[in-house]
Design a protein around this motif. Structure first.
Motif, short mmCIF file in Angstrom:
data_model
loop_
_atom_site.label_atom_id
_atom_site.label_comp_id
_atom_site.label_asym_id
_atom_site.label_seq_id
_atom_site.Cartn_x
_atom_site.Cartn_y
_atom_site.Cartn_z
N PRO A 144 41.48 32.03 54.52
CA PRO A 144 41.18 33.13 55.36
C PRO A 144 39.81 33.63 55.27
CG PRO A 144 42.37 34.03 53.52
CD PRO A 144 42.22 32.34 53.31
N ARG A 145 39.01 34.28 56.36
CA ARG A 145 37.96 34.75 56.40
C ARG A 145 37.90 35.99 55.10
NH1 ARG A 145 33.79 36.68 59.56
NH2 ARG A 145 34.27 35.50 61.16
N LEU A 146 36.74 36.01 54.36
CA LEU A 146 36.89 37.23 53.52
C LEU A 146 35.83 38.43 53.88
CD1 LEU A 146 36.84 34.74 50.22
CD2 LEU A 146 38.58 36.09 51.49
N THR A 147 34.93 38.08 54.54
CA THR A 147 34.04 39.17 55.11
C THR A 147 34.72 40.20 55.96
OG1 THR A 147 33.24 37.58 56.86
CG2 THR A 147 32.22 37.34 54.90
N HIS A 148 34.21 41.08 55.88
CA HIS A 148 34.51 42.31 56.96
C HIS A 148 35.99 42.75 56.71
CE1 HIS A 148 31.45 40.82 60.08
NE2 HIS A 148 30.84 41.34 58.86
N GLN A 149 36.38 42.49 55.44
CA GLN A 149 37.73 43.12 54.82
C GLN A 149 37.51 44.06 53.96
OE1 GLN A 149 40.71 43.46 55.42
NE2 GLN A 149 41.13 41.32 55.69
N HIS A 150 38.46 44.95 53.93
CA HIS A 150 38.59 46.12 52.92
C HIS A 150 38.44 45.63 51.55
CE1 HIS A 150 39.87 48.82 56.01
NE2 HIS A 150 40.96 48.05 56.30
N GLU A 151 37.48 46.18 50.64
CA GLU A 151 37.13 45.89 49.58
C GLU A 151 38.42 46.11 48.54
OE1 GLU A 151 33.69 47.66 48.04
OE2 GLU A 151 34.32 47.55 45.91
N ALA A 152 39.24 46.95 48.88
CA ALA A 152 40.00 47.49 47.88
C ALA A 152 41.29 46.27 48.31
CB ALA A 152 40.91 48.88 48.23
N PHE A 153 41.60 46.04 49.54
CA PHE A 153 42.47 44.98 49.99
C PHE A 153 42.21 43.70 49.32
CE2 PHE A 153 44.55 41.60 52.48
CZ PHE A 153 45.73 41.96 52.43
N LEU A 154 40.94 43.17 49.26
CA LEU A 154 40.47 41.86 48.52
C LEU A 154 40.93 42.02 47.03
CD1 LEU A 154 37.22 41.35 50.29
CD2 LEU A 154 39.12 39.97 50.67
N ALA A 155 40.52 43.09 46.44
CA ALA A 155 40.95 43.26 44.93
C ALA A 155 42.55 43.36 45.00
CB ALA A 155 40.16 44.54 44.52
N HIS A 156 43.20 43.92 45.66
CA HIS A 156 44.73 43.95 45.53
C HIS A 156 45.26 42.49 45.65
CE1 HIS A 156 48.66 44.74 46.59
NE2 HIS A 156 48.71 43.96 47.39
N THR A 157 44.60 41.69 46.57
CA THR A 157 45.04 40.40 46.86
C THR A 157 44.77 39.47 45.63
OG1 THR A 157 44.59 40.71 49.18
CG2 THR A 157 44.82 38.42 48.37
N MET A 158 43.48 39.49 45.34
CA MET A 158 43.07 38.67 44.05
C MET A 158 44.12 38.93 42.76
SD MET A 158 39.06 37.95 44.44
CE MET A 158 38.53 39.50 44.94
N THR A 159 43.95 40.14 42.59
CA THR A 159 44.92 40.86 41.38
C THR A 159 46.69 40.24 41.56
OG1 THR A 159 43.59 42.61 41.28
CG2 THR A 159 45.74 42.63 40.23
N GLU A 160 47.07 40.06 42.70
CA GLU A 160 48.42 39.62 43.10
C GLU A 160 48.31 38.14 42.62
OE1 GLU A 160 49.76 40.55 47.04
OE2 GLU A 160 51.37 41.57 45.99
N TYR A 161 47.30 37.33 43.12
CA TYR A 161 47.14 35.96 43.08
C TYR A 161 47.07 35.68 41.31
CZ TYR A 161 46.82 34.18 47.63
OH TYR A 161 47.02 33.84 48.80
N ARG A 162 46.11 36.42 40.71
CA ARG A 162 45.82 36.42 39.14
C ARG A 162 47.30 36.69 38.45
NH1 ARG A 162 42.81 40.98 36.27
NH2 ARG A 162 44.86 41.79 36.66
N ASP A 163 48.01 37.53 38.74
CA ASP A 163 49.15 37.77 37.80
C ASP A 163 50.32 37.23 38.47
OD1 ASP A 163 47.47 39.78 36.79
OD2 ASP A 163 48.28 41.48 38.08
N GLY A 164 50.24 36.31 38.99
CA GLY A 164 51.37 35.34 39.63
C GLY A 164 52.30 36.17 40.52
N ASN A 165 51.71 37.35 41.16
CA ASN A 165 52.83 37.85 42.11
C ASN A 165 52.71 37.45 43.59
OD1 ASN A 165 53.90 39.53 40.11
ND2 ASN A 165 51.76 41.12 40.31
N ARG A 166 51.87 36.32 43.93
CA ARG A 166 51.60 36.02 45.06
C ARG A 166 51.30 34.51 44.91
NH1 ARG A 166 47.74 37.68 50.26
NH2 ARG A 166 48.32 35.97 51.27
N VAL A 167 51.96 33.57 45.93
CA VAL A 167 51.70 32.35 45.87
C VAL A 167 51.35 31.85 47.16
CG1 VAL A 167 52.45 29.76 45.34
CG2 VAL A 167 53.12 31.88 43.77
N GLY A 168 50.24 31.14 47.47
CA GLY A 168 50.23 30.58 49.10
C GLY A 168 51.01 29.43 49.07
#
Lengths: 196, 401
Positions: A144-168
């Motif tokens: 995905p495009r990362l620019t022009h995205q909500h900062e909080a949403f980016l942080a939320h997404t990366m946290t989900e990936y880090r904690d294993g709560n999301r797999v692409g």
């Protein structure tokens, strides 16, 4: 900057190994009005931090995520009803529609913080974010495009990936953010959200 | 090779200086500066028949290709029921398909299971279809009589006790499954990383089970991630394909083909790959202490589904030879694979050569690909099915003298 854009275009073209299906953005606009606009905005520029901005997002990324929502593989309750029984053709059309819209920074952006920017930039370099998402973070194909995205949403997404709560589609993102602290993620999100 | 080792050493020596920053994950060490390599996007939507690239397929003289079935996004590993239904598993899209033939020769596809995590491993035992979806094992009894109204499967997950998706850290948790001549189910437990220190009794294994999940036996250790295996029809030995590690260069390591002469053999991963010491994880091991691969399958080619040809339609030279689908590379600057090859063996079971069989999906001039073959299946009439994951199509290869 122009060089960056040109390079990104070339790389993006190379990544498309297959002829893109003839997705119809006009049909996509009709579907988007029915199913997406209430939250994401008809212009794809949601101003709610928890709801991602879709304008200018990569069509390949939107398509795959919508299929994962529809098939119940990626479980986000809010995305369940909007993707239910959506045909493959309509999924591709919606993706083509949002991808065709110009992206822009959110209006509620936080002020730029020099220390966070520097820290985020260093983490992005160490974690090779620009390799997949391209040096200008515009993304390509399923990435995905990362620019022009909500900062909080980016942080939320990366946290989900880090904690294993999301797999692409694969686990590249889980590996990429493995071991980052909350502060690291906050800095990275700030840096990525403040790209031009 | 030497340059690579030196480069890695430099990176590792530099690492302590970066320790106060977030550490670089092991899999990313060795990624060349400025690399843009990334996995190719899968296609999980229906590809219209007109876009299925059957016309691109090239075969040896006398062979023809046709579309057996299409409109089955993400179709991967295949198994055939006694009544001729072809089942196909998937990974990301979470479905299992059943493809049956209509009297007029056309096919009908049904989704018989969905919302599963990586239901890639399929094996048919009698009238029962076993689906291996990460650590879940489901048995669909009398499935071919119930394609329109699939009853709830028998859950065998606890009996098999395979490592969970979480234990794998999301890495290499999808399964290939095969029925051995001894009636046991053979499968893989992939490594829980690209390359790392791990429990060698738990990961990077070929294992077998009784069909009820009891009697787990380690068939081979140190096999990074096999997504294709079959027993030799004459020698009854287990053979398996294996995917090599990423981020160690364009030409190293090769993917490999393994021959297991004895249960419990050690094939060397992570210490040795493709017969060579790993530049980061060798830990001082002599690679001669491990079983060497039976054949090298090309760097990063993703050698996956394999079967020995037991039909009679193809010429004699193909009898009992291993057909292997190579899904195609992503972790390599120039594309490799995207084809089906044949590993020919002599009477002693040694591989004498690996030759191309189905080509044409890889477009070298433009560095593009048309489809990604992931599995092969020998039909009872001797034709060969090839699953094309990217385009959601299954091709049928026939031979006419």
């Amino acid at each position: 900057m122009r060089l960056g854009v040109t390079l990104a275009a070339v790389l993006a073209a190379a990544a498309f190994s297959l002829p893109a299906a003839a997705a119809d953005p006009a049909r996509g606009a009709v579907v988007a009005a029915e199913r997406c606009a209430a939250c994401h905005g008809m212009d794809g520029k949601s101003n709610v931090a928890e709801i991602p901005r879709l304008a200018g997002q990569q069509a390949g990324f939107i398509t795959l995520q919508m299929i994962l929502f529809r098939e119940g593989i990626r479980q986000v309750p809010a995305m369940q009803a909007p993707t239910e029984k959506l045909s493959d053709t309509d999924v591709e059309a919606v993706a083509a529609y949002f991808a065709s819209l110009p992206s822009a920074p959110p209006e509620d952006s936080t002020p730029r913080d020099a220390a966070l920017m520097a820290r985020g930039q260093a983490i992005s370099a160490a974690r090779n974010c620009g390799v997949c998402h391209l040096p200008n973070y515009a993304g390509r194909a399923q990435m995905p495009r990362l620019t022009h995205q909500h900062e909080a949403f980016l942080a939320h997404t990366m946290t989900e990936y880090r904690d294993g709560n999301r797999v692409g589609i694969d686990t590249q993102m889980n590996g990429a953010v493995q071991g980052l602290s909350d502060a690291d993620i906050a800095a990275l999100a700030h840096y990525l959200a403040h790209q031009d | 090779m030497k340059k690579l080792v030196m480069g890695l050493t430099a990176v590792m020596l530099a690492a302590p200086a970066l320790a106060q920053q977030a550490p670089v994950p092991g899999w990313a060490v060795g990624r060349p500066e400025g690399s843009t390599l990334a996995p190719h996007a899968p296609r999980l939507t229906v590809t219209p028949l007109a876009e299925v690239p059957v016309g691109a397929i090239r075969l040896p003289p006398g062979f023809q290709a046709e579309v057996f079935a299409h409109g089955i996004p993400g179709a991967r590993m295949m198994a055939e029921g006694p009544r001729g239904t072809v089942f196909a598993g998937t990974r990301a899209i979470g479905r299992v398909y059943a493809i049956s033939r209509n009297p007029d020769g056309t096919t009908r596809t049904r989704i018989i299971a969905e919302r599963l995590v990586q239901p890639n491993g399929l094996v048919m035992i009698g009238d029962s279809l076993y689906v291996l979806a990460a650590n879940r094992v489901l048995r669909y009894d009398n499935i071919e009589a119930n394609l329109d109204n699939v009853p709830a499967p028998v859950e065998l997950t606890a009996a098999f006790a395979l490592p969970t998706e979480q234990e794998h850290g999301g890495n290499h948790h999808w399964k290939f499954a095969s029925l051995g001549p001894d009636g046991r189910i053979y499968t893989n437990v992939g490594v829980n990383c690209n390359i790392c220190e791990f429990d060698r009794d738990k990961f990077a294994l070929l294992v077998s089970f009784n069909p009820d999940g009891s009697g787990r036996r380690i068939e081979a250790r140190g096999v990074r991630n096999s997504v294709g295996m079959a027993h030799h029809p004459i020698t009854r030995e287990l053979w398996a394909t294996n995917n090599g590690r990423d981020w160690a260069g364009n030409e190293w390591p090769n993917d490999t083909l393994h021959r297991v002469r004895q249960s419990g053999e050690d094939h060397g991963f992570p210490y040795c790959t493709a017969g060579d010491p790993d530049p980061q994880f060798n830990a001082g091991r002599n690679c001669n202490q491990f079983v060497k691969p039976a054949a090298l399958m090309g760097p990063h080619t993703a050698a996956l589904g394999m079967r020995f040809y037991t039909g009679t339609m193809f010429p004699e030279q193909y009898r009992n030879q291993a057909f292997i689908a190579r899904r195609g590379s992503w972790n390599r600057d120039k594309l490799s694979g995207y084809d089906v090859v044949v590993a020919h063996t002599d009477a002693q079971g040694n591989v004498t050569r690996v030759e191309e069989f189905l080509t044409g999906f890889r477009d070298d001039a433009n560095q593009r690909f048309h489809d990604r073959p992931v599995d092969v299946h020998v039909m009872r009439d001797g034709s060969l099915l090839v699953a094309g994951e990217q385009m959601g199509a299954i091709y049928r290869i026939t031979y006419r003298r």
